[in-house]
Scaffold this motif. Structure first.
Motif, mmCIF file in Angstrom:
data_model
loop_
_atom_site.group_PDB
_atom_site.id
_atom_site.type_symbol
_atom_site.label_atom_id
_atom_site.label_comp_id
_atom_site.label_asym_id
_atom_site.label_seq_id
_atom_site.Cartn_x
_atom_site.Cartn_y
_atom_site.Cartn_z
ATOM 1 N N LEU A 187 -16.214 18.352 -14.439
ATOM 2 C CA LEU A 187 -17.084 19.287 -13.727
ATOM 3 C C LEU A 187 -16.799 19.273 -12.221
ATOM 4 O O LEU A 187 -16.820 20.318 -11.569
ATOM 5 N N ASP A 188 -16.523 18.104 -11.686
ATOM 6 C CA ASP A 188 -16.189 17.998 -10.268
ATOM 7 C C ASP A 188 -14.884 18.744 -9.958
ATOM 8 O O ASP A 188 -14.793 19.466 -8.967
ATOM 9 N N LEU A 189 -13.898 18.573 -10.825
ATOM 10 C CA LEU A 189 -12.631 19.282 -10.617
ATOM 11 C C LEU A 189 -12.817 20.792 -10.733
ATOM 12 O O LEU A 189 -12.265 21.551 -9.933
ATOM 13 N N LEU A 190 -13.619 21.220 -11.703
ATOM 14 C CA LEU A 190 -13.876 22.645 -11.866
ATOM 15 C C LEU A 190 -14.604 23.209 -10.655
ATOM 16 O O LEU A 190 -14.258 24.276 -10.142
ATOM 17 N N TYR A 191 -15.616 22.481 -10.177
ATOM 18 C CA TYR A 191 -16.339 22.915 -8.987
ATOM 19 C C TYR A 191 -15.403 23.022 -7.786
ATOM 20 O O TYR A 191 -15.472 23.977 -7.014
ATOM 21 N N ASP A 192 -14.519 22.055 -7.637
ATOM 22 C CA ASP A 192 -13.602 22.053 -6.499
ATOM 23 C C ASP A 192 -12.645 23.240 -6.568
ATOM 24 O O ASP A 192 -12.349 23.860 -5.554
ATOM 25 N N ILE A 193 -12.191 23.569 -7.752
ATOM 26 C CA ILE A 193 -11.269 24.705 -7.894
ATOM 27 C C ILE A 193 -11.988 26.021 -7.624
ATOM 28 O O ILE A 193 -11.459 26.912 -6.950
ATOM 29 N N VAL A 194 -13.215 26.155 -8.141
ATOM 30 C CA VAL A 194 -13.970 27.394 -7.949
ATOM 31 C C VAL A 194 -14.373 27.567 -6.489
ATOM 32 O O VAL A 194 -14.330 28.675 -5.958
ATOM 33 N N ALA A 195 -14.733 26.485 -5.821
ATOM 34 C CA ALA A 195 -15.195 26.559 -4.436
ATOM 35 C C ALA A 195 -14.046 26.504 -3.423
ATOM 36 O O ALA A 195 -14.297 26.493 -2.226
ATOM 37 N N ALA A 196 -12.816 26.489 -3.898
ATOM 38 C CA ALA A 196 -11.665 26.371 -2.993
ATOM 39 C C ALA A 196 -11.574 27.583 -2.075
ATOM 40 O O ALA A 196 -11.782 28.714 -2.491
ATOM 41 N N GLY A 197 -11.262 27.309 -0.847
ATOM 42 C CA GLY A 197 -11.075 28.365 0.126
ATOM 43 C C GLY A 197 -9.618 28.797 0.174
ATOM 44 O O GLY A 197 -8.824 28.505 -0.733
ATOM 45 N N PRO A 198 -9.234 29.467 1.232
ATOM 46 C CA PRO A 198 -7.860 29.959 1.340
ATOM 47 C C PRO A 198 -6.820 28.836 1.475
ATOM 48 O O PRO A 198 -5.639 29.051 1.203
#
Length: 55
Positions: free
Chosen positions: A18-29
Motif C-alpha cells: 500500500l505504501d508503494l502504491l501510494y507513493d506511485i500514485v502521489a508521484a510528482g513530475p
C-alpha cells in the motif's frame, strides 16, 4: 506463535504494498519519493522474512 508471526508478516507485506502504491500514485513530475519508496520496500521485505521464518 507461528500463526501470529505469519499473520504479522502478511500484514506488513500488505502495508508495504500500500505504501508503494501510494507513493506511485502521489508521484510528482520528478517521480516517486526515494525515502517513501525505500520504506515501503523495507516493510515488505521484513514481512516477507517473517512469513519465511514460520515455514
Amino acid at each position: 506463535m507461528k500463526g501470529v508471526l505469519y499473520q504479522v508478516g502478511r500484514m506488513l507485506q500488505l502495508f508495504g504494498m500500500l505504501d508503494l502504491l501510494y507513493d506511485i500514485v502521489a508521484a510528482g513530475p520528478l517521480g516517486p519519493s526515494p525515502r517513501i519508496f525505500t520504506v515501503g520496500i523495507v516493510i515488505f521485505v521484513v514481512g516477507w522474512a517473517l512469513t519465511r521464518l514460520t515455514r
